[in-house]
Design a protein around this motif. Structure first.
Motif, PDB file in Angstrom:
ATOM      1  N   MET A 203     -82.164  32.133 -46.863  1.00 57.41           N
ATOM      2  CA  MET A 203     -81.892  32.301 -45.432  1.00 57.41           C
ATOM      3  C   MET A 203     -83.068  33.011 -44.742  1.00 57.41           C
ATOM      4  N   ALA A 204     -83.298  32.663 -43.486  1.00 60.53           N
ATOM      5  CA  ALA A 204     -84.452  33.237 -42.784  1.00 60.53           C
ATOM      6  C   ALA A 204     -84.248  34.726 -42.502  1.00 60.53           C
ATOM      7  N   HIS A 205     -85.338  35.460 -42.541  1.00 58.14           N
ATOM      8  CA  HIS A 205     -85.318  36.875 -42.149  1.00 58.14           C
ATOM      9  C   HIS A 205     -86.500  37.098 -41.220  1.00 58.14           C
ATOM     10  N   VAL A 206     -86.204  37.576 -39.997  1.00 56.76           N
ATOM     11  CA  VAL A 206     -87.259  37.749 -38.999  1.00 56.76           C
ATOM     12  C   VAL A 206     -87.478  39.240 -38.739  1.00 56.76           C
ATOM     13  N   THR A 207     -88.735  39.667 -38.899  1.00 59.02           N
ATOM     14  CA  THR A 207     -89.125  41.053 -38.608  1.00 59.02           C
ATOM     15  C   THR A 207     -90.021  41.023 -37.374  1.00 59.02           C
ATOM     16  N   LEU A 208     -89.714  41.892 -36.405  1.00 60.04           N
ATOM     17  CA  LEU A 208     -90.559  41.997 -35.212  1.00 60.04           C
ATOM     18  C   LEU A 208     -91.425  43.241 -35.349  1.00 60.04           C
ATOM     19  N   LYS A 209     -92.742  43.060 -35.247  1.00 60.76           N
ATOM     20  CA  LYS A 209     -93.661  44.200 -35.292  1.00 60.76           C
ATOM     21  C   LYS A 209     -94.109  44.526 -33.873  1.00 60.76           C
TER      22      LYS A 209
END
Ligand code: NAP
Length: 221
Positions: A1-7
């Motif tokens: 499953m996708a995992h999105v991290t915002l920097k």
């Protein structure tokens, strides 16, 4: 499953650049090095075309002693404005590079080794982000590190796709005319605002590194 991290790499008042677009370097050396280590933990580093045009970044992992794989680079670029002379294009044969567009692939980019993913458009004819995440997943890219700018950050948040935030905050004030880290979210009431839980805070030289995890919509209390 996708995992999105915002920097986010911001001033104390949450700005990522001056009004003129100057953004290098808001945060210090230690924060930049940590960003590179975080890139290495992801399958892909993603930016919007305005960031690609303003900064001409490489988006690679450059840490002394690192010889692991490079994450793919992804540019959200509806109309394929990314120029052939840009670093991302020039290095596309060495490091996997994707342009996500809403128009058919330009031979200029594919000929340089860039993979163009043409996806469904929404709103202002921009790639629909759930489709983008699915399309990247099919390419084997499921851990995605979003490095901005403000418009792209806001789009990911609006779609409820941000699972974690890595926030690097420098002790400098840029003011309201600077570019916001997160663009318009169209939130009518605080109860509808996306909430995050702080998981960790660390000092990195003069900067602060705050790590957040998604809670959902509304207050965590
Ligand atoms: N301090 C930092 O760490 C940092 C990090 C990143 C950027 N920056 C700075 O931020 C500035 C650029 O930020 P920005 O907010 O102006 O632009 P941006 O978010 O980098 O790019 C926005 C552009 O991406 C394209 N796009 C495609 N799909 C999109 C979608 N679903 N949602 C939103 N945009 C989409 C749009 O152009 P099309 O319609 O043509 O596709 C849009 O105009 C630069 O000055 C850069 O230096 C600073």
């Amino acid at each position: 499953m996708a995992h999105v991290t915002l920097k986010l790499g911001t001033s104390l008042d949450g700005r990522i650049a001056t009004a003129a677009g100057e953004s290098r370097w808001i945060t210090g050396e230690a924060a930049r090095e940590q960003v590179h280590r975080l890139r290495a933990e992801h399958d892909a580093v993603l930016v919007g075309i305005e960031t690609a045009l303003a900064d001409d970044p490489e988006l690679t992992v450059r840490v002394a002693g690192y010889n692991g794989p490079q994450p793919a680079r992804v540019v959200l670029d509806s109309r394929q404005r990314l120029g052939s002379e840009r670093r991302l294009v020039l290095s596309a044969r060495e490091v996997p590079t994707y342009v996500v567009a809403t128009t058919p692939a330009e031979p200029r980019l594919t000929g340089a080794g860039v993979k163009v993913l043409t996806v469904r458009a929404v709103g202002e004819d921009r790639p629909e982000l759930k489709t983008v995440v699915e399309a990247l997943g099919k390419e084997g890219l499921s851990r995605i590190f979003v490095e901005g700018g403000g418009q792209v950050a806001a789009s990911f948040i609006r779609c409820g796709l941000v699972d974690a935030i890595e926030w690097f905050r420098a002790p400098v004030l840029i003011g309201g005319e600077g570019r916001p880290a997160v663009g318009a979210l169209a939130i009518a009431a605080l109860a509808a605002a996306p909430h995050f839980r702080r998981a960790e805070v660390r000092e990195l030289g003069p900067d602060l590194w705050e790590r957040y995890e998604k809670v959902g919509h509304g207050s965590p209390d």
